[in-house]
Write a protein that holds these residues in place. Sequence first.
Motif, short mmCIF file in Angstrom:
data_model
loop_
_atom_site.label_atom_id
_atom_site.label_comp_id
_atom_site.label_asym_id
_atom_site.label_seq_id
_atom_site.Cartn_x
_atom_site.Cartn_y
_atom_site.Cartn_z
N GLN A 89 35.86 35.66 34.36
CA GLN A 89 35.08 35.02 35.41
C GLN A 89 34.61 36.01 36.47
N TYR B 203 39.40 35.41 45.25
CA TYR B 203 39.70 34.31 44.34
C TYR B 203 41.01 33.64 44.73
N ASP C 143 44.37 28.21 41.40
CA ASP C 143 44.36 26.75 41.31
C ASP C 143 45.33 26.28 40.24
N SER D 146 39.72 30.82 40.73
CA SER D 146 38.36 30.39 41.03
C SER D 146 37.92 31.06 42.32
#
Length: 290
Positions: free
Chosen positions: A73, A224, A227, A237
Amino acid sequence: MSKIIELFGKGTHNRSVDWQGVIGAQRCAYTNKRCYKVRKSNPDISIGTCSVLYGKVPEPVIICPVRLIERRQIFTDCFHLLTTHEPGNELHIIPEVSIPGGSVDYFLVSVKDGKVKDFVAIELQTLDTTGTVWPERQRMLETLGISRSDSAEESNKTFGMNWKMTAKTILVQMHHKVQTFEHLNKKLVLVVQDKLLSYMTKEFKFDHLETPALIGDSMHLHAYKMDNAGAGDYKISMSSRLSTDADGIGMFLGLQAEARVELEQILIGLQTKLSDRTLFQAVGTPDSLV
Protein backbone atom coordinates in the motif's frame (compact mmCIF):
# COMPACT_ATOMS: atom_id res chain seq x y z
CA MET A 1 -0.51 -11.40 28.99
CA SER A 2 2.16 -10.82 26.34
CA LYS A 3 2.50 -7.45 24.64
CA ILE A 4 3.43 -9.02 21.29
CA ILE A 5 0.50 -8.59 18.91
CA GLU A 6 2.13 -9.70 15.64
CA LEU A 7 4.65 -12.43 14.90
CA PHE A 8 6.01 -13.13 11.43
CA GLY A 9 3.24 -10.94 9.97
CA LYS A 10 0.40 -12.77 11.74
CA GLY A 11 -1.86 -11.38 14.45
CA THR A 12 -1.14 -13.30 17.64
CA HIS A 13 -4.83 -13.31 18.57
CA ASN A 14 -5.77 -15.04 15.33
CA ARG A 15 -6.41 -18.59 16.50
CA SER A 16 -6.92 -19.91 12.96
CA VAL A 17 -3.17 -19.58 12.30
CA ASP A 18 -1.03 -22.72 12.34
CA TRP A 19 1.33 -21.24 14.92
CA GLN A 20 3.47 -24.34 15.17
CA GLY A 21 4.15 -24.09 11.45
CA VAL A 22 4.65 -20.30 11.47
CA ILE A 23 7.17 -20.38 14.32
CA GLY A 24 8.98 -23.33 12.78
CA ALA A 25 9.24 -21.74 9.32
CA GLN A 26 10.39 -18.34 10.69
CA ARG A 27 9.14 -16.79 7.46
CA CYS A 28 8.08 -13.14 7.17
CA ALA A 29 4.61 -12.84 5.64
CA TYR A 30 5.57 -9.61 3.86
CA THR A 31 8.80 -10.69 2.16
CA ASN A 32 8.18 -14.44 1.99
CA LYS A 33 11.72 -14.83 3.27
CA ARG A 34 13.13 -15.76 6.64
CA CYS A 35 12.73 -12.91 9.15
CA TYR A 36 16.01 -11.00 9.24
CA LYS A 37 15.70 -10.10 12.94
CA VAL A 38 17.69 -12.85 14.63
CA ARG A 39 18.94 -13.42 18.16
CA LYS A 40 22.51 -12.27 18.68
CA SER A 41 23.13 -15.24 20.95
CA ASN A 42 21.65 -17.69 18.42
CA PRO A 43 21.44 -16.46 14.80
CA ASP A 44 19.54 -19.61 13.84
CA ILE A 45 16.47 -18.23 15.63
CA SER A 46 14.46 -15.42 14.04
CA ILE A 47 12.61 -13.25 16.54
CA GLY A 48 9.75 -12.35 14.21
CA THR A 49 8.21 -9.52 16.24
CA CYS A 50 6.40 -7.01 13.99
CA SER A 51 4.42 -4.92 16.44
CA VAL A 52 3.69 -4.67 20.15
CA LEU A 53 1.35 -3.02 22.60
CA TYR A 54 3.03 -0.07 24.29
CA GLY A 55 2.20 3.01 26.36
CA LYS A 56 0.28 3.99 29.48
CA VAL A 57 -2.80 3.15 27.48
CA PRO A 58 -1.42 0.20 25.47
CA GLU A 59 -1.67 0.82 21.74
CA PRO A 60 -0.20 -1.00 18.71
CA VAL A 61 3.31 0.19 17.88
CA ILE A 62 5.20 -1.11 14.83
CA ILE A 63 8.81 -2.04 15.60
CA CYS A 64 9.84 -3.57 12.26
CA PRO A 65 10.05 -1.45 9.07
CA VAL A 66 9.22 -4.45 6.88
CA ARG A 67 5.78 -4.45 8.52
CA LEU A 68 5.02 -1.27 6.56
CA ILE A 69 5.12 -2.99 3.16
CA GLU A 70 1.89 -4.91 3.84
CA ARG A 71 -0.18 -5.18 0.63
CA ARG A 72 2.39 -2.79 -0.92
CA GLN A 73 0.00 0.00 0.00
CA ILE A 74 2.81 2.44 0.78
CA PHE A 75 4.03 2.12 -2.81
CA THR A 76 0.55 2.58 -4.26
CA ASP A 77 0.24 5.75 -2.21
CA CYS A 78 3.32 7.17 -3.97
CA PHE A 79 2.14 6.65 -7.56
CA HIS A 80 1.00 10.27 -7.85
CA LEU A 81 4.55 11.48 -7.13
CA LEU A 82 5.77 9.89 -10.38
CA THR A 83 4.98 13.11 -12.20
CA THR A 84 6.35 12.00 -15.59
CA HIS A 85 4.92 8.47 -15.46
CA GLU A 86 2.70 7.63 -18.42
CA PRO A 87 0.14 4.88 -19.12
CA GLY A 88 1.94 1.88 -20.57
CA ASN A 89 5.07 2.37 -18.49
CA GLU A 90 6.09 -0.45 -16.20
CA LEU A 91 6.35 0.08 -12.45
CA HIS A 92 9.22 -1.42 -10.51
CA ILE A 93 10.03 -1.53 -6.80
CA ILE A 94 13.78 -1.66 -6.23
CA PRO A 95 15.15 -2.15 -2.69
CA GLU A 96 18.34 -0.86 -1.08
CA VAL A 97 19.82 1.59 -3.56
CA SER A 98 22.98 3.53 -2.71
CA ILE A 99 22.98 7.28 -3.20
CA PRO A 100 25.45 10.01 -2.22
CA GLY A 101 25.39 10.16 1.56
CA GLY A 102 23.89 6.74 2.24
CA SER A 103 21.24 4.44 0.83
CA VAL A 104 17.47 4.43 0.37
CA ASP A 105 15.19 1.57 1.38
CA TYR A 106 13.13 1.48 -1.83
CA PHE A 107 12.72 3.20 -5.16
CA LEU A 108 9.40 3.21 -6.99
CA VAL A 109 10.42 3.42 -10.64
CA SER A 110 8.56 4.15 -13.87
CA VAL A 111 10.17 2.30 -16.79
CA LYS A 112 9.55 2.42 -20.54
CA ASP A 113 11.36 0.21 -23.06
CA GLY A 114 13.82 -0.84 -20.38
CA LYS A 115 14.78 2.73 -19.49
CA VAL A 116 14.04 4.60 -16.26
CA LYS A 117 11.68 7.50 -16.91
CA ASP A 118 10.89 8.60 -13.37
CA PHE A 119 11.38 7.52 -9.78
CA VAL A 120 10.40 8.22 -6.18
CA ALA A 121 12.67 7.37 -3.24
CA ILE A 122 10.94 5.78 -0.24
CA GLU A 123 12.46 5.51 3.22
CA LEU A 124 10.83 3.48 6.01
CA GLN A 125 11.18 4.21 9.71
CA THR A 126 9.64 2.46 12.70
CA LEU A 127 10.38 2.72 16.40
CA ASP A 128 13.68 1.37 17.67
CA THR A 129 13.35 -0.57 20.91
CA THR A 130 15.50 -0.55 24.00
CA GLY A 131 15.98 -3.53 26.28
CA THR A 132 14.71 -6.83 24.91
CA VAL A 133 11.40 -8.12 23.53
CA TRP A 134 12.51 -11.75 23.85
CA PRO A 135 10.78 -12.53 27.19
CA GLU A 136 7.53 -11.06 25.85
CA ARG A 137 7.93 -13.08 22.69
CA GLN A 138 8.43 -16.26 24.70
CA ARG A 139 5.40 -15.48 26.86
CA MET A 140 3.36 -15.22 23.68
CA LEU A 141 4.63 -18.62 22.52
CA GLU A 142 3.62 -20.03 25.88
CA THR A 143 0.13 -18.56 25.43
CA LEU A 144 -0.06 -20.09 21.96
CA GLY A 145 0.97 -23.48 23.30
CA ILE A 146 4.30 -23.56 21.45
CA SER A 147 7.27 -25.30 23.06
CA ARG A 148 10.27 -23.11 23.87
CA SER A 149 13.99 -23.78 24.08
CA ASP A 150 14.46 -21.63 27.19
CA SER A 151 12.55 -20.24 30.15
CA ALA A 152 12.83 -16.57 29.15
CA GLU A 153 9.09 -16.11 29.73
CA GLU A 154 9.92 -16.09 33.45
CA SER A 155 12.35 -13.18 33.05
CA ASN A 156 11.38 -9.74 34.32
CA LYS A 157 13.43 -8.03 31.60
CA THR A 158 11.36 -5.74 29.42
CA PHE A 159 11.60 -3.35 26.50
CA GLY A 160 11.03 0.33 25.82
CA MET A 161 10.85 2.70 22.85
CA ASN A 162 13.75 4.92 21.83
CA TRP A 163 11.52 7.78 20.68
CA LYS A 164 14.11 10.54 20.86
CA MET A 165 16.95 8.94 18.92
CA THR A 166 14.64 7.31 16.38
CA ALA A 167 13.09 10.66 15.51
CA LYS A 168 16.29 12.70 15.53
CA THR A 169 18.30 10.17 13.56
CA ILE A 170 15.79 9.81 10.74
CA LEU A 171 15.28 13.58 10.45
CA VAL A 172 19.03 14.16 10.14
CA GLN A 173 19.23 11.42 7.50
CA MET A 174 16.34 12.96 5.59
CA HIS A 175 17.99 16.37 5.73
CA HIS A 176 21.09 14.94 4.07
CA LYS A 177 19.25 12.88 1.47
CA VAL A 178 16.51 15.27 0.40
CA GLN A 179 19.06 17.79 -0.88
CA THR A 180 20.13 15.25 -3.51
CA PHE A 181 16.57 14.64 -4.67
CA GLU A 182 15.64 18.31 -4.61
CA HIS A 183 18.59 19.05 -6.89
CA LEU A 184 17.30 16.36 -9.27
CA ASN A 185 13.71 17.64 -9.04
CA LYS A 186 12.62 14.27 -7.62
CA LYS A 187 10.69 13.24 -4.52
CA LEU A 188 11.76 11.56 -1.28
CA VAL A 189 9.05 9.99 0.88
CA LEU A 190 9.45 9.09 4.55
CA VAL A 191 6.96 6.43 5.68
CA VAL A 192 6.26 6.21 9.42
CA GLN A 193 3.56 5.09 11.82
CA ASP A 194 1.22 7.78 13.12
CA LYS A 195 2.57 7.25 16.66
CA LEU A 196 6.06 8.31 15.60
CA LEU A 197 4.71 11.29 13.66
CA SER A 198 2.74 12.36 16.73
CA TYR A 199 5.95 12.32 18.79
CA MET A 200 7.81 14.29 16.12
CA THR A 201 5.18 17.01 15.98
CA LYS A 202 5.47 17.48 19.75
CA GLU A 203 9.26 17.53 19.88
CA PHE A 204 10.11 19.42 16.68
CA LYS A 205 8.87 22.45 14.79
CA PHE A 206 6.31 21.04 12.36
CA ASP A 207 3.92 23.95 11.89
CA HIS A 208 5.57 24.99 8.61
CA LEU A 209 4.76 21.69 6.86
CA GLU A 210 2.09 21.58 4.20
CA THR A 211 -1.01 19.59 5.18
CA PRO A 212 -2.24 18.03 2.99
CA ALA A 213 0.99 17.54 1.08
CA LEU A 214 1.86 19.60 -2.00
CA ILE A 215 2.92 17.51 -4.98
CA GLY A 216 5.63 20.03 -5.89
CA ASP A 217 7.52 19.63 -2.61
CA SER A 218 10.63 17.45 -2.60
CA MET A 219 10.10 15.88 0.83
CA HIS A 220 6.91 14.00 1.66
CA LEU A 221 5.92 12.34 4.92
CA HIS A 222 3.30 9.59 4.85
CA ALA A 223 1.95 8.39 8.20
CA TYR A 224 -0.01 5.16 8.66
CA LYS A 225 -2.17 3.88 11.47
CA MET A 226 -2.79 0.33 12.62
CA ASP A 227 -6.41 -0.74 12.14
CA ASN A 228 -8.11 -3.83 13.51
CA ALA A 229 -8.74 -6.07 10.51
CA GLY A 230 -10.86 -8.58 12.42
CA ALA A 231 -10.12 -12.17 13.45
CA GLY A 232 -7.17 -10.94 15.52
CA ASP A 233 -5.27 -9.38 12.62
CA TYR A 234 -4.22 -5.81 11.85
CA LYS A 235 -3.76 -3.78 8.69
CA ILE A 236 -2.21 -0.39 8.00
CA SER A 237 -4.03 2.54 6.41
CA MET A 238 -2.95 6.08 5.64
CA SER A 239 -3.47 8.54 8.45
CA SER A 240 -1.97 11.75 7.04
CA ARG A 241 0.27 13.25 4.35
CA LEU A 242 2.61 16.19 4.88
CA SER A 243 5.29 17.80 2.75
CA THR A 244 8.15 20.30 2.80
CA ASP A 245 11.54 20.87 1.17
CA ALA A 246 15.20 20.71 2.20
CA ASP A 247 14.99 24.02 4.04
CA GLY A 248 11.90 22.80 5.86
CA ILE A 249 13.71 19.69 7.07
CA GLY A 250 16.51 21.91 8.36
CA MET A 251 13.97 23.92 10.34
CA PHE A 252 12.93 20.76 12.21
CA LEU A 253 16.26 20.61 13.97
CA GLY A 254 18.26 23.79 13.47
CA LEU A 255 21.98 23.60 12.71
CA GLN A 256 23.00 23.18 16.33
CA ALA A 257 20.48 20.40 16.89
CA GLU A 258 21.76 18.59 13.82
CA ALA A 259 25.34 18.76 15.08
CA ARG A 260 24.26 17.42 18.47
CA VAL A 261 22.46 14.49 16.87
CA GLU A 262 25.43 13.60 14.68
CA LEU A 263 27.67 13.76 17.72
CA GLU A 264 25.28 11.44 19.59
CA GLN A 265 25.36 9.01 16.66
CA ILE A 266 29.16 8.97 16.66
CA LEU A 267 29.32 8.50 20.42
CA ILE A 268 26.84 5.62 20.31
CA GLY A 269 28.82 3.98 17.50
CA LEU A 270 32.04 4.27 19.46
CA GLN A 271 30.47 3.16 22.72
CA THR A 272 29.19 -0.10 21.26
CA LYS A 273 32.66 -1.02 20.02
CA LEU A 274 34.52 -0.48 23.29
CA SER A 275 36.09 -3.65 24.67
CA ASP A 276 39.31 -4.96 26.17
CA ARG A 277 40.49 -5.59 22.61
CA THR A 278 40.25 -1.90 21.73
CA LEU A 279 42.09 -0.68 24.83
CA PHE A 280 45.20 1.35 23.96
CA GLN A 281 48.47 -0.46 24.59
CA ALA A 282 51.72 1.47 24.70
CA VAL A 283 53.76 -1.66 23.94
CA GLY A 284 53.00 -4.39 21.42
CA THR A 285 50.19 -4.59 18.87
CA PRO A 286 46.59 -4.52 20.20
CA ASP A 287 44.32 -7.28 18.92
CA SER A 288 42.02 -4.65 17.43
CA LEU A 289 44.75 -3.55 15.00
CA VAL A 290 45.76 -7.00 13.83
